[in-house]
Design a protein around this motif. Structure first.
Motif, PDB file in Angstrom:
ATOM      1  N   SER A 278       0.819  -1.218   0.000  1.00 59.93           N
ATOM      2  CA  SER A 278       0.000   0.000   0.000  1.00 59.93           C
ATOM      3  C   SER A 278       0.851   1.266   0.000  1.00 59.93           C
ATOM      4  O   SER A 278       0.518   2.239  -0.671  1.00 59.93           O
ATOM      5  CB  SER A 278      -0.945  -0.006   1.200  1.00 59.93           C
ATOM      6  OG  SER A 278      -0.239   0.162   2.422  1.00 59.93           O
ATOM      7  N   VAL A 279       1.965   1.280   0.735  1.00 60.42           N
ATOM      8  CA  VAL A 279       2.745   2.518   0.839  1.00 60.42           C
ATOM      9  C   VAL A 279       3.654   2.726  -0.367  1.00 60.42           C
ATOM     10  O   VAL A 279       4.194   3.824  -0.557  1.00 60.42           O
ATOM     11  CB  VAL A 279       3.588   2.543   2.131  1.00 60.42           C
ATOM     12  CG1 VAL A 279       2.688   2.507   3.347  1.00 60.42           C
ATOM     13  CG2 VAL A 279       4.602   1.406   2.162  1.00 60.42           C
ATOM     14  N   LEU A 280       3.832   1.710  -1.190  1.00 54.15           N
ATOM     15  CA  LEU A 280       4.721   1.852  -2.346  1.00 54.15           C
ATOM     16  C   LEU A 280       4.121   2.702  -3.456  1.00 54.15           C
ATOM     17  O   LEU A 280       4.755   2.891  -4.498  1.00 54.15           O
ATOM     18  CB  LEU A 280       5.103   0.470  -2.894  1.00 54.15           C
ATOM     19  CG  LEU A 280       6.062  -0.339  -2.016  1.00 54.15           C
ATOM     20  CD1 LEU A 280       6.307  -1.710  -2.613  1.00 54.15           C
ATOM     21  CD2 LEU A 280       7.377   0.401  -1.819  1.00 54.15           C
ATOM     22  N   VAL A 281       2.914   3.226  -3.236  1.00 58.07           N
ATOM     23  CA  VAL A 281       2.352   4.164  -4.212  1.00 58.07           C
ATOM     24  C   VAL A 281       2.970   5.549  -4.043  1.00 58.07           C
ATOM     25  O   VAL A 281       2.833   6.402  -4.919  1.00 58.07           O
ATOM     26  CB  VAL A 281       0.818   4.256  -4.067  1.00 58.07           C
ATOM     27  CG1 VAL A 281       0.177   2.919  -4.369  1.00 58.07           C
ATOM     28  CG2 VAL A 281       0.427   4.735  -2.669  1.00 58.07           C
ATOM     29  N   ASP A 282       3.631   5.768  -2.912  1.00 57.32           N
ATOM     30  CA  ASP A 282       4.239   7.070  -2.620  1.00 57.32           C
ATOM     31  C   ASP A 282       5.715   7.016  -3.011  1.00 57.32           C
ATOM     32  O   ASP A 282       6.493   6.236  -2.449  1.00 57.32           O
ATOM     33  CB  ASP A 282       4.097   7.381  -1.126  1.00 57.32           C
ATOM     34  CG  ASP A 282       4.494   8.817  -0.795  1.00 57.32           C
ATOM     35  OD1 ASP A 282       5.549   9.264  -1.276  1.00 57.32           O
ATOM     36  OD2 ASP A 282       3.748   9.475  -0.042  1.00 57.32           O
ATOM     37  N   ASN A 283       6.109   7.847  -3.952  1.00 53.37           N
ATOM     38  CA  ASN A 283       7.483   7.793  -4.457  1.00 53.37           C
ATOM     39  C   ASN A 283       8.501   8.149  -3.382  1.00 53.37           C
ATOM     40  O   ASN A 283       9.617   7.633  -3.375  1.00 53.37           O
ATOM     41  CB  ASN A 283       7.642   8.736  -5.653  1.00 53.37           C
ATOM     42  CG  ASN A 283       8.986   8.573  -6.321  1.00 53.37           C
ATOM     43  OD1 ASN A 283       9.336   7.502  -6.793  1.00 53.37           O
ATOM     44  ND2 ASN A 283       9.766   9.645  -6.349  1.00 53.37           N
ATOM     45  N   ARG A 284       8.116   9.026  -2.443  1.00 52.79           N
ATOM     46  CA  ARG A 284       9.042   9.362  -1.357  1.00 52.79           C
ATOM     47  C   ARG A 284       9.323   8.132  -0.500  1.00 52.79           C
ATOM     48  O   ARG A 284      10.463   7.917  -0.055  1.00 52.79           O
ATOM     49  CB  ARG A 284       8.465  10.484  -0.501  1.00 52.79           C
ATOM     50  CG  ARG A 284       8.310  11.817  -1.216  1.00 52.79           C
ATOM     51  CD  ARG A 284       7.576  12.797  -0.321  1.00 52.79           C
ATOM     52  NE  ARG A 284       6.280  12.257   0.088  1.00 52.79           N
ATOM     53  CZ  ARG A 284       5.558  12.722   1.101  1.00 52.79           C
ATOM     54  NH1 ARG A 284       6.005  13.733   1.822  1.00 52.79           N
ATOM     55  NH2 ARG A 284       4.385  12.183   1.398  1.00 52.79           N
ATOM     56  N   VAL A 285       8.293   7.350  -0.261  1.00 56.42           N
ATOM     57  CA  VAL A 285       8.478   6.117   0.506  1.00 56.42           C
ATOM     58  C   VAL A 285       9.381   5.157  -0.258  1.00 56.42           C
ATOM     59  O   VAL A 285      10.300   4.556   0.303  1.00 56.42           O
ATOM     60  CB  VAL A 285       7.117   5.461   0.804  1.00 56.42           C
ATOM     61  CG1 VAL A 285       7.314   4.093   1.444  1.00 56.42           C
ATOM     62  CG2 VAL A 285       6.285   6.362   1.703  1.00 56.42           C
ATOM     63  N   VAL A 286       9.117   5.033  -1.549  1.00 60.13           N
ATOM     64  CA  VAL A 286       9.923   4.123  -2.371  1.00 60.13           C
ATOM     65  C   VAL A 286      11.398   4.498  -2.291  1.00 60.13           C
ATOM     66  O   VAL A 286      12.264   3.651  -2.056  1.00 60.13           O
ATOM     67  CB  VAL A 286       9.433   4.157  -3.836  1.00 60.13           C
ATOM     68  CG1 VAL A 286      10.363   3.346  -4.727  1.00 60.13           C
ATOM     69  CG2 VAL A 286       8.015   3.616  -3.932  1.00 60.13           C
ATOM     70  N   GLN A 287      11.685   5.777  -2.470  1.00 61.74           N
ATOM     71  CA  GLN A 287      13.084   6.210  -2.431  1.00 61.74           C
ATOM     72  C   GLN A 287      13.687   6.023  -1.040  1.00 61.74           C
ATOM     73  O   GLN A 287      14.871   5.711  -0.905  1.00 61.74           O
ATOM     74  CB  GLN A 287      13.190   7.680  -2.858  1.00 61.74           C
ATOM     75  CG  GLN A 287      12.742   7.951  -4.288  1.00 61.74           C
ATOM     76  CD  GLN A 287      13.498   7.120  -5.304  1.00 61.74           C
ATOM     77  OE1 GLN A 287      14.710   6.919  -5.189  1.00 61.74           O
ATOM     78  NE2 GLN A 287      12.779   6.617  -6.299  1.00 61.74           N
TER      79      GLN A 287
END
Length: 768
Positions: A278-287
């Protein structure tokens, strides 16, 4: 409203009543001293001085747009319901508390048993508002501080789960949320109600807490175990999100939630996969997860860095790492939909350079195992095949030292006597293509036939699978030092041995023609690596193998250091290895222009060849043979003869010429009759001028005697152009064996250019 009350003589009176036994079939009704038709569905009866119509019904209609509606009457009734009676309901509860009636709050619950009528629901919220604002209802013993928060807490401690769920339902947007949010005081109170489910780290399940102490997660973001005191509200179904927005519940930033609140696990579990997805939709989280060891694999519970995980849907990855599922290199299937965004932080979802290198390392790792997989060769083939198909995107230099190329395990007889390779794979820097087998097979394994690169790969990388000079020379040394003395090769494979040797020479020649390969670095001047056949035709005979110092190019047969024609086919290779060469000097013999265009050559040749013609009045006696010609033709084409015949008209009719062949004189006469010297040589007995001309090889050694005759005649008769031509042609036939003799000959005939050429030739090639 006061004017309305005075006008109709109304007083603000009312009451709230309920049976103590709370029968199940009880339905609250409206009263005005006596029962009225309206039913409220409340657990209490409401009595009041209602403003009534003729039918005594519809005291509190919910729509304000009915034609002929008496708004003053409606407002009076609502005032009684929402401002007066809620206070009485609170007094009812207070009396019930005093009587210690069990489950007081649920029994006298101020909301209707259904969501209708709506005015009854509004009545219930007004009761709660008055109850929590009144200090004397819920806390009256001084045991705890009497404030709103404590009053709310006490109230909901006595409330059943059923009543809490009913209250929560009433706050859904499609019901009465607008009613609450339009009243700031009521909204502040509702925010304190501990009726909302909050996520909990404990195993006991979700907790009921107020909206005021919680945060919302953005739509689609899943909750996972947290390490902070921040509480997160569960909302389901989806449309309840607007309830919390209406109650001013703030959203928690997804990035902050992920990295500040969530407690990342040491091992993977199903809930964690859902959260991560679910949180991997946020690019800041991904980075932010780029360098964290937090990504689950499909086989174990261990968490890994994203750069160590691969996409199982990719054929190359699935083949190289084994697609049977018992490997921890594949990303958990629950996250594969996020493959695209994860690739931005190193997830291996395509075979780029980095992923290819990892696959290559895996192939190397597998072949070093005690029991490599049975399909290891196929895995290597798959990886190499992908390399060939996508050769434009890969840097071969980065994988030159990784053994991923399947190699040929056998070359057949006789090569297998010395071709032994235990490994199944070879590095790019250590394998050769089959086309280079004969020049390096003893030093490098051959690439397997099923992974031979297609033409477009070789075109882009010409050095692919090609041995270097050092390797080829080592193979040549192997041929000389090992195979030359091997009895089986000597007895059964002599032609293959000889073929190998000359294939090496051929390869070195081709490379030398492209550039200076510096063979002297690899072949010392005293290394006997050149098969010259100067003793016999046996390639195994040690005496047939010579060093570079033992060879001189352009020596004549029988001379010392003569190079056998089979070896002389590779002059560039030999010179690159340090072999000396006899070569013509950098000296140019100049030939002046000779113009005889004003002579009718065809008629002249007819007269020349007709020895009985009365016009031929001069006879040359050459070694006992008479050749007639015309003095007029001689005089017209030669200054010497013109001077001779005009100075003494009585000069002899016969001219004797010694030490010259008759044909040489015939060629000279044709030349004087304006024929090209080469045509004259080819057609000395024909009247043809150029027809059916045969190409004359001026460098043929058998022509030397003819050229010397013509040089003598040119010197005798002052024919400078012919003399220069013969000097040039004789220079092409100068060798070490005749250079000194030809120098003396040139000096005798005053052939200065030929003499100078001989001087340069002797000087430049001295010591060879």
């Amino acid at each position: 409203l006061m004017q309305y009350a005075r006008r109709y003589r109304l007083r603000l009176l009312g009451g709230v009543a309920a049976p103590l036994d709370n029968p199940k079939d009880f339905k609250g009704r409206m009263y005005s001293f006596i029962s009225l038709p309206d039913t409220t569905n409340l657990p209490v009866h409401l009595n009041g001085t209602w403003a009534q119509g003729s039918d005594r019904a519809m005291l509190l209609i919910e729509k304000n747009d009915i034609p002929d509606l008496d708004h003053l009457k409606l407002n009076w009734n609502r005032h009684i319901l929402l401002n007066f009676l809620p206070k009485l309901h609170c007094k009812l509860l207070l009396e019930a508390f005093k009587l210690k009636i069990n489950d007081t709050i649920s029994k006298f619950w101020p909301f209707p048993s259904t969501s209708n009528p709506k005015y009854a629901v509004e009545y219930g919220f007004k009761v709660l508002k008055h109850m929590f604002q009144n200090e004397n209802i819920l806390i009256n013993d001084g045991s705890i501080e009497n404030n709103v928060n404590n009053r709310v807490e006490i109230f909901f401690k006595h409330l059943s789960i059923q009543r809490i769920e009913e209250l929560r339902t009433l706050l859904l947007p499609k019901y009465f949320l607008g009613m609450v949010t339009s009243d700031d005081e009521l909204k502040s109170l509702v925010r304190l109600f501990p009726i909302w489910e909050h996520y909990s780290n404990s195993d006991s399940g979700k907790l009921l807490k107020p909206a005021s102490c919680g945060f919302l997660l953005h739509s689609g973001i899943r909750w996972y175990k947290t390490r902070t005191s921040i509480s997160f509200i569960c909302y389901s179904p989806y449309d309840t999100i607007s309830t919390f927005v209406g109650l001013n519940v703030p959203y928690r930033d997804t990035n902050s939630y992920t990295f500040e609140d969530v407690e990342f696990p040491r091992e993977c579990n199903e809930s964690y996969v859902y959260f991560l997805f679910s949180v991997l939709v946020d690019n800041r989280v991904v980075q932010g997860l780029r360098d964290r060891r937090c990504f689950p694999n499909s086989y174990t519970k261990c968490l890994k860095n994203i750069t160590d995980l691969f996409d199982p849907n990719n054929h190359v990855f699935r083949t190289v790492f084994g697609g049977n599922g018992n490997t921890d290199v594949f990303l958990h299937s629950g996250l594969l939909e996020r493959a695209g965004i994860l690739s931005s932080i190193g997830f291996n979802n395509t075979v780029n350079q980095s992923a290819f290198n990892k696959c290559a390392d895996k192939i190397e790792e597998l072949q070093n195992e005690l029991e490599p997989p049975t399909d290891l060769i196929y895995r290597g083939f798959t990886l190499v095949d992908h390399l060939y198909k996508n050769i434009n995107v890969f840097n071969l230099e980065s994988i030159r030292r990784v053994p991923i190329f399947p190699i040929a395990k056998s070359l057949g007889k006789p090569h297998d006597l010395y071709y032994h390779h235990n490994q199944n794979f070879g590095c790019l820097k250590d394998v050769i293509l089959p086309q280079y087998r004969d020049v390096a097979w003893s030093q490098m394994p051959l690439i397997a036939e099923n992974v031979i690169p297609p033409p477009h790969v070789i075109q882009k990388h010409p050095s692919f699978g090609k041995p270097n000079v050092s390797t080829v020379v080592k193979h040549l040394r192997f041929l000389y030092h090992v195979l030359r003395i091997n009895d089986e090769w000597k007895n059964s494979w002599a032609e293959i041995f000889k073929h190998n040797v000359f294939e090496v020479y051929k390869w070195l020649e081709e490379e030398s023609l492209k550039e200076d390969i510096g063979l002297t670095i690899y072949i010392r001047s005293n290394d006997p690596l050149f098969l010259n056949f100067n003793m016999d035709q046996d390639p195994f005979n040690r005496d047939n193998w010579v060093t570079a110092n033992d060879l001189v190019l352009n020596r004549e047969l029988g001379e010392e250091k003569y190079v056998d024609p089979r070896l002389a086919k590779y002059p560039t290779m030999l010179k690159n290895a340090g072999v000396k060469e006899i070569k013509p000097p950098n000296f140019e013999i100049r030939i002046s222009q000779h113009d005889q265009s004003n002579i009718n050559r065809l008629r002249s040749f007819e007269f020349l060849l007709d020895q009985s013609s009365p016009l031929n009045d001069i006879t040359f006696s050459v070694n006992g043979e008479n050749i007639k010609t015309s003095r007029y033709m001689l005089a017209s084409s030669s200054k010497f003869f013109h001077r001779k015949f005009t100075a003494d008209p009585t000069s002899p009719i016969t001219i004797t010429v010694g030490d010259i062949q008759p044909n040489s004189m015939r060629i000279l006469l044709r030349y004087l009759y304006s024929q090209d010297i080469d045509d004259a040589i080819q057609n000395k007995n024909s009247i043809n001028i150029r027809n059916n001309r045969v190409v004359h090889d001026i460098n043929r050694s058998s022509n030397l005697s003819l050229y010397k005759d013509l040089l003598k005649l040119a010197d005798d008769y002052e024919l400078d152009h012919l003399k220069e031509q013969m000097e040039f042609r004789i220079s092409r036939l100068i060798k070490m064996s005749n250079a000194t003799t030809m120098k003396t000959f040139a000096e005798t005939l005053r052939a200065k250019q030929l003499k100078q050429y001989c001087d340069h030739y002797i000087r430049d090639n001295s010591g060879l």
